[in-house]
Design a protein around this motif. Sequence first.
Motif, PDB file in Angstrom:
ATOM      1  N   ARG A 103      14.420  54.011-121.912  1.00 28.54           N
ATOM      2  CA  ARG A 103      14.779  53.364-123.190  1.00 28.54           C
ATOM      3  C   ARG A 103      16.088  52.575-123.092  1.00 28.54           C
ATOM      4  NH1 ARG A 103      12.696  58.510-124.825  1.00 28.54           N
ATOM      5  NH2 ARG A 103      14.808  59.367-124.832  1.00 28.54           N
ATOM      6  N   ILE A 104      16.276  51.890-121.953  1.00 26.71           N
ATOM      7  CA  ILE A 104      17.482  51.071-121.852  1.00 26.71           C
ATOM      8  C   ILE A 104      17.367  49.925-122.850  1.00 26.71           C
ATOM      9  CG2 ILE A 104      17.767  51.695-119.417  1.00 26.71           C
ATOM     10  CD1 ILE A 104      16.981  48.886-118.667  1.00 26.71           C
ATOM     11  N   HIS A 105      18.470  49.550-123.439  1.00 25.69           N
ATOM     12  CA  HIS A 105      18.565  48.529-124.501  1.00 25.69           C
ATOM     13  C   HIS A 105      17.944  49.015-125.809  1.00 25.69           C
ATOM     14  CE1 HIS A 105      19.209  44.826-121.668  1.00 25.69           C
ATOM     15  NE2 HIS A 105      19.660  45.932-121.124  1.00 25.69           N
ATOM     16  N   SER A 106      17.440  50.233-125.861  1.00 33.99           N
ATOM     17  CA  SER A 106      16.753  50.745-127.056  1.00 33.99           C
ATOM     18  C   SER A 106      17.499  51.976-127.570  1.00 33.99           C
ATOM     19  CB  SER A 106      15.305  51.132-126.713  1.00 33.99           C
ATOM     20  OG  SER A 106      14.578  50.017-126.275  1.00 33.99           O
TER      21      SER A 106
ATOM     22  N   GLY B 218      13.729  39.513-137.183  1.00 28.58           N
ATOM     23  CA  GLY B 218      13.126  40.332-136.141  1.00 28.58           C
ATOM     24  C   GLY B 218      14.041  40.349-134.931  1.00 28.58           C
ATOM     25  N   GLY B 219      14.123  41.493-134.228  1.00 32.27           N
ATOM     26  CA  GLY B 219      14.924  41.578-133.012  1.00 32.27           C
ATOM     27  C   GLY B 219      16.410  41.520-133.276  1.00 32.27           C
ATOM     28  N   TYR B 220      17.145  41.082-132.269  1.00 28.55           N
ATOM     29  CA  TYR B 220      18.613  41.068-132.332  1.00 28.55           C
ATOM     30  C   TYR B 220      19.094  39.787-132.988  1.00 28.55           C
ATOM     31  CZ  TYR B 220      23.490  41.281-130.846  1.00 28.55           C
ATOM     32  OH  TYR B 220      24.859  41.310-130.822  1.00 28.55           O
ATOM     33  N   THR B 221      19.917  39.923-134.035  1.00 29.39           N
ATOM     34  CA  THR B 221      20.373  38.743-134.759  1.00 29.39           C
ATOM     35  C   THR B 221      21.892  38.668-134.818  1.00 29.39           C
ATOM     36  OG1 THR B 221      20.258  39.929-136.850  1.00 29.39           O
ATOM     37  CG2 THR B 221      18.289  38.733-136.177  1.00 29.39           C
TER      38      THR B 221
ATOM     39  N   LYS C  83      20.813  39.366-126.622  1.00 31.77           N
ATOM     40  CA  LYS C  83      20.355  40.708-126.281  1.00 31.77           C
ATOM     41  C   LYS C  83      18.951  40.563-125.722  1.00 31.77           C
ATOM     42  CE  LYS C  83      19.567  45.371-127.992  1.00 31.77           C
ATOM     43  NZ  LYS C  83      19.511  46.303-129.135  1.00 31.77           N
TER      44      LYS C  83
ATOM     45  N   ASP D 226      22.441  48.951-131.709  1.00 28.85           N
ATOM     46  CA  ASP D 226      21.536  48.660-132.833  1.00 28.85           C
ATOM     47  C   ASP D 226      20.067  48.817-132.417  1.00 28.85           C
ATOM     48  OD1 ASP D 226      23.496  46.344-134.512  1.00 28.85           O
ATOM     49  OD2 ASP D 226      23.833  46.846-132.413  1.00 28.85           O
ATOM     50  N   PRO D 227      19.164  49.224-133.327  1.00 31.23           N
ATOM     51  CA  PRO D 227      19.466  49.705-134.680  1.00 31.23           C
ATOM     52  C   PRO D 227      19.936  51.157-134.671  1.00 31.23           C
ATOM     53  CG  PRO D 227      17.098  49.665-134.302  1.00 31.23           C
ATOM     54  CD  PRO D 227      17.739  49.171-133.041  1.00 31.23           C
TER      55      PRO D 227
ATOM     56  N   GLY E 146      15.156  37.455-130.868  1.00 35.54           N
ATOM     57  CA  GLY E 146      15.632  37.673-132.226  1.00 35.54           C
ATOM     58  C   GLY E 146      15.417  36.424-133.050  1.00 35.54           C
TER      59      GLY E 146
ATOM     60  N   GLN F  11      24.752  47.508-123.742  1.00 35.15           N
ATOM     61  CA  GLN F  11      24.134  46.785-124.853  1.00 35.15           C
ATOM     62  C   GLN F  11      24.614  47.360-126.185  1.00 35.15           C
ATOM     63  OE1 GLN F  11      21.370  44.454-125.338  1.00 35.15           O
ATOM     64  NE2 GLN F  11      21.828  43.734-123.273  1.00 35.15           N
ATOM     65  N   PRO F  12      24.546  46.553-127.262  1.00 31.32           N
ATOM     66  CA  PRO F  12      24.832  47.109-128.587  1.00 31.32           C
ATOM     67  C   PRO F  12      23.852  48.261-128.874  1.00 31.32           C
ATOM     68  CG  PRO F  12      24.600  44.718-128.688  1.00 31.32           C
ATOM     69  CD  PRO F  12      24.165  45.129-127.320  1.00 31.32           C
TER      70      PRO F  12
ATOM     71  N   ASP G 117      11.810  49.058-129.779  1.00 37.47           N
ATOM     72  CA  ASP G 117      12.342  47.872-129.104  1.00 37.47           C
ATOM     73  C   ASP G 117      12.364  48.120-127.597  1.00 37.47           C
ATOM     74  OD1 ASP G 117      12.718  46.623-131.503  1.00 37.47           O
ATOM     75  OD2 ASP G 117      14.906  46.678-131.464  1.00 37.47           O
TER      76      ASP G 117
ATOM     77  N   ARG H 290      24.076  55.656-125.029  1.00 39.67           N
ATOM     78  CA  ARG H 290      24.009  54.231-124.669  1.00 39.67           C
ATOM     79  C   ARG H 290      24.738  54.061-123.335  1.00 39.67           C
ATOM     80  NH1 ARG H 290      20.818  51.602-125.358  1.00 39.67           N
ATOM     81  NH2 ARG H 290      20.883  50.277-127.183  1.00 39.67           N
TER      82      ARG H 290
END
Lengths: 461, 461
Positions: free
Chosen positions: B432-435, A313-316, A321, B96-97, B310, B93-94, A218, B122
Amino acid sequence: MATIDDVLNAIDANLPASTQRLFDLLSIPSVSTDPAFTQQCLRAANWLADELKGLGYTAEVRETPGHPIVVGHARAKRKDAPHVLFYGHYDVQPPDPLELWEADPFAPRLADGKEGKEIVARGSSDDKGQLMTFVEACRAFEANGGLPCNVTFLFEGEEETGSPSLPDFLAKHKDELSQPDIALVCDTSMWNAKTPAITVMLRGLAQEEVVIRIASHDLHSGMFGGPVNNPVHALSKIIADLHDEEGKVTLPGFYAGVPEIPEDIAEQWRNLEFDESQWLADIGLTRVGGEKGKGVMEQIWARPTCDVNGIVGGYTGKGSKTVLPAQASAKFSFRLVGQQNAKAILESFRAFVRERLPADAKVEFINHGASNALQLPFSSEALSRARRALTEEWRKDAALTGCGGSIPIVGAFKRDLNMDTLMIGFALDDDRIHSPNEKYSYTSFHKGARSWARVLDALAR
Amino acid sequence: MATIDDVLNAIDANLPASTQRLFDLLSIPSVSTDPAFTQQCLRAANWLADELKGLGYTAEVRETPGHPIVVGHARAKRKDAPHVLFYGHYDVQPPDPLELWEADPFAPRLADGKEGKEIVARGSSDDKGQLMTFVEACRAFEANGGLPCNVTFLFEGEEETGSPSLPDFLAKHKDELSQPDIALVCDTSMWNAKTPAITVMLRGLAQEEVVIRIASHDLHSGMFGGPVNNPVHALSKIIADLHDEEGKVTLPGFYAGVPEIPEDIAEQWRNLEFDESQWLADIGLTRVGGEKGKGVMEQIWARPTCDVNGIVGGYTGKGSKTVLPAQASAKFSFRLVGQQNAKAILESFRAFVRERLPADAKVEFINHGASNALQLPFSSEALSRARRALTEEWRKDAALTGCGGSIPIVGAFKRDLNMDTLMIGFALDDDRIHSPNEKYSYTSFHKGARSWARVLDALAR
């Protein structure tokens, strides 16, 4: 000597106890698609085997590579009695989305519905309530001199996931399971709450999951957005391309083997009362969608479809996000009719997907089953007898109908055991099967058992 | 009297302690978009205010309708010193995943990366590590005679959700916050690991979530599939229609205000070393996607985008479910450049969606923010001084670059406080920001603090 009326009276008298037994079965969350519920599937299988043994029948819970299959045998009181194979499935769909249920989906309860009492629980209509109508009919015969037919019971636990273990199981136990003259399956609907039905056409089902991956992980949609292709866009393009402006499926070769409806069938259907507006209103709609110029009944019974059953797919989660997803996936299903070839259609579909992938995209296909459509011969003697039996119970001519859903086992009985199937079920179209707050009419449960008693009696005359 | 070298030496000597302070901040899971983490956002705000107070500055955690904003003030040693406003954000950011993280995202650690040590957690790069470079520079001045500039600190906690509370906050505290001469924002990247950069162009961002509902509830795809339209198909059609074969966005009016790149900027960009193949390889790709004929750098810095961040609809668990979904939704974002009008584009988008809805479909739009693109004047004196200071620290000319991401606060400073912003950051493109496994180069953290010391010194000369 006991008569059919004695049997029917026994069903009436035992209804409260029958209901409690069904509640016991409904309280087992036997969700077959989710590995977290494997032990619960085994519990449901054991419960059924114990029920059969309690009636004095032989019964075994037999292992498969997936969930177990229950096989039981019961002898008729007469030596020359016909032999039927009764099939049902004890597995259920996941209850998601849970928040839309008014109560625990596995805490069965009687509720007041608009047309009388309803049994509300996951699996109440599909298929635990239905299969128990047959078991309760057998119980009533046992209390009144015994069964009029020999019965082989076959209860599987993978119907909701496409019955992956059944073909091998039928092959392995072919000598045992091909003895019956005809199969009886209770997993279909009545025409309406007052009119029984025998389903003579079943759509086939081919299911394929598609996973598209592009970037290795991602990415931030600002730092990378633009030159990096988005798998959600690629997947959406494929989905959009699958239908044309007329609502027809664009997959090459898709309509090969789709029949025109024979005139006698079309005539019968025209004479059935069907309120299209009400059917639409019941699900919050005002207009017929899908193929332009084709009505609801024709589309569901006799036309093929392509539907996405799920996409992600992606952020849900909540909020936003700014992510450029690395992966998107969708579960596709094709409902098939006539002579459509499920395997050929899946091959065409995979080629269709591959042709539309952008640069650097990788695709994975996950098959979830493939079965062709089925048709019962109208000339069948068993069909005529069963139709008369139902007409006696419900005081209304039993309709010969199509069904939009798939019952892969019926194809397997034909292919592997060379056996025709009588599909008789007492579900109603508003039972919300596969949806929150699934219910089964209490009348269906009661008169369903009575119907089976009459059908078994009619087949043995 | 202490010199700039004394300050730089203090930063070097205190690096282990500085790192431990950053780890303390990184261990707070201040995810702003998810209400479950509200208390953690408050913890992070309090932590920062305590840090500033520990340096002898005034600092307050001020409430907003969302997460709180930390405001602090520090006096320069000289009365006529310039006054800067430093901005950073403590929200993240969250994660996830989660399953793709090699370790707990909120258990910061030093790891060996391909170009030296990395701080993995994070928020390490976006933006906690970056904002702490400035705080650590201030600390080094305090140990060496005091700050060369007056500093107002502004730390917000809603940057990752579009800074919804900031405009009102700036308006409410305008007298206090508009005193500084210029804003400093540390939320951008270096040109590469050896070349510092000042970002002079920022893309805007407009975000809108679309929810499409058709039937009143999820339906069985066999019993209802055909005449009932599928919201996943409707949504996919909209997504597919949003781009043409050339990769251009088809939204009417979308390219109004998108500028051609000025020749002097284009020339500077051509002279920057940029390995497009390596950039692609780092994210698992071999070919440039997006707009046909346009390179990576041009697309990210100077071209607008439309991306789905998403999408979800129907059954997305394991296995298959024969469901016809009642609802599908997608989160869309538009990256904007030049004079594109974010609000006009969202209006055009909503009309675009409405025009494509099938019969009986209902649509809900949920806005997640809208900000236009920004450009810093090249003639700015502060820009020249900062550029020289960075060049001294890194021994390499600081690049003037664009940035694909959005920093809405920079637009708010211009609009609400009439203040220009120097965007200087030490992130790297592979952070890898947001990742999963977000990291911040240990060198960035160390030399970032040294850079800020030099910039503050240069601005005060």
